[in-house]
Design an enzyme around this catalytic site. Structure first.
Site, short mmCIF file in Angstrom:
data_model
loop_
_atom_site.label_atom_id
_atom_site.label_comp_id
_atom_site.label_asym_id
_atom_site.label_seq_id
_atom_site.Cartn_x
_atom_site.Cartn_y
_atom_site.Cartn_z
CD GLU A 240 1.34 7.76 -39.31
OE1 GLU A 240 2.55 7.95 -39.07
OE2 GLU A 240 0.78 6.67 -39.21
CG HIS A 258 2.29 3.74 -40.33
ND1 HIS A 258 2.14 4.41 -39.16
CD2 HIS A 258 2.98 2.60 -40.00
CE1 HIS A 258 2.69 3.73 -38.16
NE2 HIS A 258 3.21 2.63 -38.64
C1 GLV Z 1 3.84 -0.34 -36.73
O1 GLV Z 1 4.05 0.79 -36.90
C2 GLV Z 1 4.16 -1.09 -35.55
O2 GLV Z 1 4.62 -0.52 -34.56
O3 GLV Z 1 3.94 -2.30 -35.56
#
Ligand code: GLV
Length: 293
Positions: A240, A258
């Site tokens: 990512e 995400h």
């Molecule tokens: C997001 O990916 C989190 O871990 O809060």
């Protein structure tokens, strides 16, 4: 003296206002008493040492703490906090959203229309699959995994669970939908590799709203190309923000950047929880409820 807090990236205005009320915000980690870290910040031993011995807490703006070296923090008696619970429903909702988008070809249909291709309603056109009656394997039956199962049950899915001690290999072969909700740890890195994908049914789909490196993304691209599995819905990626180029070209793949916890209400609630942890340690001298170390 007002404790000094360093924030590693932009946060919602409401959260910034809360921070400014109680803390002196500083531009660098060096010299800070507390740090509010985003998931994109790697907090390892070197980072903690560079911040200095006065550092007492790192509040991570997320529930996953794989970006933080917990052992390094523990060795330096630095508290690590995360943001559980407030994002459970929101993240489960995103998991079910991309699951349904893939099964019912929502994104594929949207792409087709945007290409301005000729089409007309017809009985055999762009048929998908319903979640109704499907076996949903939840890998990582924690808060988000169980909430995903609960929401999917409303659509008629039948959930089964794979925890740390369950026989994942067998369960993979039974599932129509495999949804990942485990934390990223050395044990779960590439948990879904070529061998795991080969155990899945050719009609099954993979959903990942956990962490990218839980899946071997190159092996996933191979499996999708070969028809080893039927599709994938991914909110997180191994490198990512980069996405394996081939996945971008596949119609049986749904991709989101995400977005698991990405609603204003949830992002504010996460921030306020993190600020609460900073206050607990830096103003009240106590361990926050949401401490993981
Ligand atoms: C997001 O990916 C989190 O871990 O809060």
């Amino acid at each position: 003296m007002t404790p000094r807090v360093h924030v590693t990236g932009p946060v919602p205005a409401r959260v910034a206002a809360e921070l400014e009320r109680d803390f002196a915000l500083v531009d660098e980690a060096r010299g800070a008493d507390g740090i509010l870290s985003l998931l994109s910040t790697t907090v390892d031993g070197a980072y903690l040492d560079a911040a200095g011995p006065q550092l007492r807490i790192v509040a991570n703006y997320g529930v996953g703490v794989d970006n933080v070296d917990l052992d390094a923090a523990a060795a330096r008696s630095i508290v690590i906090a995360n943001t559980p619970d407030v994002l459970t429903r929101t993240t489960a909702e995103l998991a079910v959203s991309i699951m349904l988008a893939l099964l019912r070809r929502v994104a594929e249909g949207d792409r087709m229309l945007r290409r301005r291709e000729a089409w007309r309603f017809s009985l055999e056109f762009m048929l998908g699959e319903s979640l109704d009656g499907k076996t949903l394997l939840v890998v990582g039956p924690g808060r988000i995994g169980r909430e995903t199962a609960r929401l999917a049950e409303a659509f008629g899915a039948r959930p089964v669970y794979a925890g740390r001690r369950d026989p994942l290999d067998e369960l993979l072969g039974e599932a129509d939908v495999v949804s990942l909700h485990c934390p990223l740890t050395p044990e779960t890195h590439h948990l879904i590799d070529a061998a795991a994908l080969a155990r899945m049914k050719p009609t099954a789909i993979l959903v990942n709203t956990a962490r990218g490196p839980v899946v071997d993304e190159a092996a996933l691209a191979d499996a999708l190309r070969a028809g080893t599995i039927a599709g994938a819905a991914l909110d997180v990626f191994e490198r990512e923000p980069a996405v394996t180029e081939e996945l971008l070209t596949m119609e049986n793949v749904v991709l989101t950047p995400h977005l698991g916890s990405a609603t204003r209400r949830t992002r504010e609630a996460m921030g306020l929880l993190a600020v609460g942890a900073l206050r607990a340690v830096l103003l009240e001298g106590r361990r926050p409820e949401n401490a993981v170390v």
